[in-house]
Design a protein around this motif. Structure first.
Motif, PDB file in Angstrom:
ATOM      1  N   THR A  22      56.453  33.151  72.210  1.00 41.15           N
ATOM      2  CA  THR A  22      56.632  32.479  70.914  1.00 41.15           C
ATOM      3  C   THR A  22      55.551  31.435  70.668  1.00 41.15           C
ATOM      4  OG1 THR A  22      58.128  30.820  71.873  1.00 41.15           O
ATOM      5  CG2 THR A  22      59.134  32.836  71.013  1.00 41.15           C
ATOM      6  N   VAL A  23      54.507  31.434  71.473  1.00 36.99           N
ATOM      7  CA  VAL A  23      53.356  30.556  71.248  1.00 36.99           C
ATOM      8  C   VAL A  23      52.110  31.431  71.297  1.00 36.99           C
ATOM      9  CG1 VAL A  23      53.358  29.897  73.713  1.00 36.99           C
ATOM     10  CG2 VAL A  23      52.076  28.531  72.039  1.00 36.99           C
ATOM     11  N   TYR A  24      51.351  31.439  70.190  1.00 36.74           N
ATOM     12  CA  TYR A  24      50.232  32.364  70.085  1.00 36.74           C
ATOM     13  C   TYR A  24      49.342  31.941  68.920  1.00 36.74           C
ATOM     14  CZ  TYR A  24      53.195  34.184  66.340  1.00 36.74           C
ATOM     15  OH  TYR A  24      53.967  34.290  65.217  1.00 36.74           O
ATOM     16  N   ARG A  25      48.213  32.603  68.784  1.00 33.90           N
ATOM     17  CA  ARG A  25      47.292  32.348  67.670  1.00 33.90           C
ATOM     18  C   ARG A  25      47.628  33.295  66.527  1.00 33.90           C
ATOM     19  NH1 ARG A  25      41.591  29.807  68.147  1.00 33.90           N
ATOM     20  NH2 ARG A  25      43.153  28.192  68.526  1.00 33.90           N
ATOM     21  N   ALA A  26      47.964  32.718  65.395  1.00 27.36           N
ATOM     22  CA  ALA A  26      48.345  33.517  64.233  1.00 27.36           C
ATOM     23  C   ALA A  26      47.155  33.858  63.345  1.00 27.36           C
ATOM     24  CB  ALA A  26      49.402  32.788  63.412  1.00 27.36           C
ATOM     25  N   ALA A  27      46.085  33.050  63.379  1.00 27.02           N
ATOM     26  CA  ALA A  27      44.877  33.332  62.613  1.00 27.02           C
ATOM     27  C   ALA A  27      43.701  32.738  63.385  1.00 27.02           C
ATOM     28  CB  ALA A  27      44.957  32.736  61.215  1.00 27.02           C
ATOM     29  N   HIS A  28      42.703  33.553  63.647  1.00 27.86           N
ATOM     30  CA  HIS A  28      41.535  33.116  64.406  1.00 27.86           C
ATOM     31  C   HIS A  28      40.338  32.948  63.474  1.00 27.86           C
ATOM     32  CE1 HIS A  28      39.296  32.301  67.947  1.00 27.86           C
ATOM     33  NE2 HIS A  28      38.489  33.341  67.819  1.00 27.86           N
ATOM     34  N   THR A  29      39.322  32.214  63.948  1.00 24.90           N
ATOM     35  CA  THR A  29      38.153  31.932  63.106  1.00 24.90           C
ATOM     36  C   THR A  29      37.439  33.200  62.649  1.00 24.90           C
ATOM     37  OG1 THR A  29      36.891  31.600  65.146  1.00 24.90           O
ATOM     38  CG2 THR A  29      37.684  29.632  64.003  1.00 24.90           C
ATOM     39  N   THR A  30      37.510  34.271  63.456  1.00 27.41           N
ATOM     40  CA  THR A  30      36.865  35.519  63.059  1.00 27.41           C
ATOM     41  C   THR A  30      37.542  36.136  61.845  1.00 27.41           C
ATOM     42  OG1 THR A  30      38.244  36.688  64.679  1.00 27.41           O
ATOM     43  CG2 THR A  30      36.027  36.055  65.372  1.00 27.41           C
ATOM     44  N   GLU A  31      38.752  35.673  61.514  1.00 28.37           N
ATOM     45  CA  GLU A  31      39.497  36.197  60.375  1.00 28.37           C
ATOM     46  C   GLU A  31      39.482  35.247  59.173  1.00 28.37           C
ATOM     47  OE1 GLU A  31      43.214  38.379  62.418  1.00 28.37           O
ATOM     48  OE2 GLU A  31      42.899  36.333  63.127  1.00 28.37           O
ATOM     49  N   THR A  32      38.963  34.035  59.367  1.00 24.32           N
ATOM     50  CA  THR A  32      38.988  33.025  58.296  1.00 24.32           C
ATOM     51  C   THR A  32      37.592  32.525  57.949  1.00 24.32           C
ATOM     52  OG1 THR A  32      39.243  31.151  59.808  1.00 24.32           O
ATOM     53  CG2 THR A  32      41.260  32.271  59.103  1.00 24.32           C
ATOM     54  N   ASP A  33      36.572  33.321  58.275  1.00 23.79           N
ATOM     55  CA  ASP A  33      35.180  32.928  58.008  1.00 23.79           C
ATOM     56  C   ASP A  33      34.827  31.604  58.673  1.00 23.79           C
ATOM     57  OD1 ASP A  33      34.656  35.214  56.461  1.00 23.79           O
ATOM     58  OD2 ASP A  33      35.499  34.261  54.675  1.00 23.79           O
ATOM     59  N   GLY A  34      35.440  31.339  59.817  1.00 25.13           N
ATOM     60  CA  GLY A  34      35.122  30.129  60.576  1.00 25.13           C
ATOM     61  C   GLY A  34      35.732  28.861  60.030  1.00 25.13           C
ATOM     62  N   LEU A  35      36.550  28.958  59.008  1.00 30.49           N
ATOM     63  CA  LEU A  35      37.109  27.762  58.366  1.00 30.49           C
ATOM     64  C   LEU A  35      38.215  27.117  59.194  1.00 30.49           C
ATOM     65  CD1 LEU A  35      37.437  25.858  55.926  1.00 30.49           C
ATOM     66  CD2 LEU A  35      38.965  27.581  54.908  1.00 30.49           C
ATOM     67  N   PHE A  36      39.131  27.916  59.719  1.00 33.19           N
ATOM     68  CA  PHE A  36      40.280  27.335  60.411  1.00 33.19           C
ATOM     69  C   PHE A  36      40.894  28.329  61.385  1.00 33.19           C
ATOM     70  CE2 PHE A  36      42.254  29.551  56.844  1.00 33.19           C
ATOM     71  CZ  PHE A  36      43.408  30.092  57.373  1.00 33.19           C
ATOM     72  N   THR A  37      41.748  27.815  62.270  1.00 33.44           N
ATOM     73  CA  THR A  37      42.640  28.636  63.077  1.00 33.44           C
ATOM     74  C   THR A  37      44.054  28.138  62.837  1.00 33.44           C
ATOM     75  OG1 THR A  37      42.553  27.215  65.047  1.00 33.44           O
ATOM     76  CG2 THR A  37      40.899  28.978  64.872  1.00 33.44           C
ATOM     77  N   LEU A  38      45.014  29.020  63.075  1.00 31.95           N
ATOM     78  CA  LEU A  38      46.421  28.652  62.991  1.00 31.95           C
ATOM     79  C   LEU A  38      47.106  29.116  64.266  1.00 31.95           C
ATOM     80  CD1 LEU A  38      48.866  27.544  61.402  1.00 31.95           C
ATOM     81  CD2 LEU A  38      49.222  29.889  60.551  1.00 31.95           C
ATOM     82  N   ASP A  39      47.665  28.160  65.005  1.00 29.34           N
ATOM     83  CA  ASP A  39      48.461  28.470  66.183  1.00 29.34           C
ATOM     84  C   ASP A  39      49.926  28.234  65.866  1.00 29.34           C
ATOM     85  OD1 ASP A  39      46.451  29.074  68.342  1.00 29.34           O
ATOM     86  OD2 ASP A  39      45.722  27.107  67.709  1.00 29.34           O
ATOM     87  N   VAL A  40      50.776  29.060  66.436  1.00 30.72           N
ATOM     88  CA  VAL A  40      52.216  28.958  66.219  1.00 30.72           C
ATOM     89  C   VAL A  40      52.892  28.691  67.552  1.00 30.72           C
ATOM     90  CG1 VAL A  40      54.293  30.263  65.613  1.00 30.72           C
ATOM     91  CG2 VAL A  40      52.261  30.401  64.167  1.00 30.72           C
TER      92      VAL A  40
END
Length: 316
Positions: A22-40
């Motif tokens: 239940t702890v993981y990366r939901a969005a990585h920089t390779t998917e957001t054009d380097g703008l942000f990451t989202l961890d849950v």
């Protein structure tokens, strides 16, 4: 500020990283054009920003992430290029202790492959776990020497040591320069109902401890090296691309014959082959014959990631 289509992006995580996590990366920089990451972690999100946004843009992005992921709250981490240097003087700006959106979650007990771990989303830039190393921790649990000895250096909150103990290792020593994170590690042990004796949580400089253990004649069946890519200490500046051979050589001195070394780096400036050469050079300088046994990579929640290198070396 153009935003990626978050529902579509987050839908890519359906079924990942799997049951019991239940702890993981939901969005990585390779998917957001380097703008942000989202961890849950549980029902909390941690939004890390790698670009300068206005306060309104930060809040709008946090709200969009929280709503798209169905989270209760979002914590913000600002990560400018020089964040590692500024952290001591602008810590609350880099890592606000309260959520930027939604409800507060001071502590969360999240799961990684069924192992409970204490996550503190607003505590610091690091929330208690580096999720890109999940496959490496799983490897340690699966390959921990039964009844054997494990040395976990740069232990942070002791995720590797915990997995070694759960995997059946008889003795696990965790070394870190922060008493705070070692105490956090002891809390993680307690969540798995494992004994957390103070003698297994060694406070101090890893290099000094490696020398001390060598002089004692202590050896370990598995040694784990997970240093920062850059750090300042009383002995000067540490840079992985320059100093890893020395570290690997010192680790070789306390690795038992037939033992293994798990060498890791998150230095983006080092390629896998370059890192392999650094480790091999250090082991040779340490007088040990060794061969690269296994390469490990970040999990599927890190698509296209190349920053983490994790290599298992078998020492003769």
């Amino acid at each position: 500020m153009p935003l990626p289509h978050l529902p579509t992006l987050l839908a890519r995580r359906a079924g990942l990283p799997g049951e019991g996590t239940t702890v993981y990366r939901a969005a990585h920089t390779t998917e957001t054009d380097g703008l942000f990451t989202l961890d849950v972690a549980g029902d909390a999100g941690v939004l890390s920003l790698y670009a300068d946004l206005s306060p309104e843009e930060e809040t709008r992005l946090a709200a969009a992430c929280g709503e798209a992921a169905g989270l209760a709250g979002i914590y913000l981490k600002r990560r400018p290029v020089e964040a590692r240097h500024a952290a001591n003087v602008t810590r609350e700006w880099l890592s606000p202790p309260e959520p930027i959106w939604g409800e507060a979650r001071a502590e969360i007990v999240a799961l990684e492959n069924g192992v409970p771990l204490l996550i503190r989303p607003g505590a610091d830039l690091s929330i208690g776990l580096f999720t890109d190393a999940r496959p490496a921790r799983a490897w340690v649990r699966e390959h921990a020497p039964p009844g054997g000895r494990v040395l976990n250096t740069f232990a942070y909150t002791c995720g590797f040591g915990l997995n070694a103990a759960l995997g059946g290792a008889g003795v696990v020593k965790n070394v870190d320069l922060s008493r705070k994170v070692l105490a956090w590690g002891q809390e993680n042990y307690a969540l798995s109902r494992l004994p957390a004796q103070g003698t297994d949580f060694l406070y101090g400089d890893v290099f000094e401890w490696l020398g001390r253990l060598r002089r004692r004649g202590d050896t370990f069946d598995l040694v784990i090296l997970d240093p920062p890519s850059f750090a300042r200490g009383k002995s000067g500046v540490w840079r992985a691309e320059r100093d890893y051979p020395e570290l690997a050589g010192l680790a070789a001195d306390v690795t038992a014959q037939g033992g293994r070394l798990l060498a890791m780096t998150n230095s983006a400036s080092l390629s896998g082959p370059s890192f392999e050469r650094l480790v091999a050079s250090g082991l040779t300088q340490g007088g040990r014959r060794a061969h690269l046994d296994t390469r490990l990579h970040p999990g599927e929640d890190y698509p296209g990631a190349t920053h983490l290198k994790a290599q298992v070396w078998a020492l003769d």
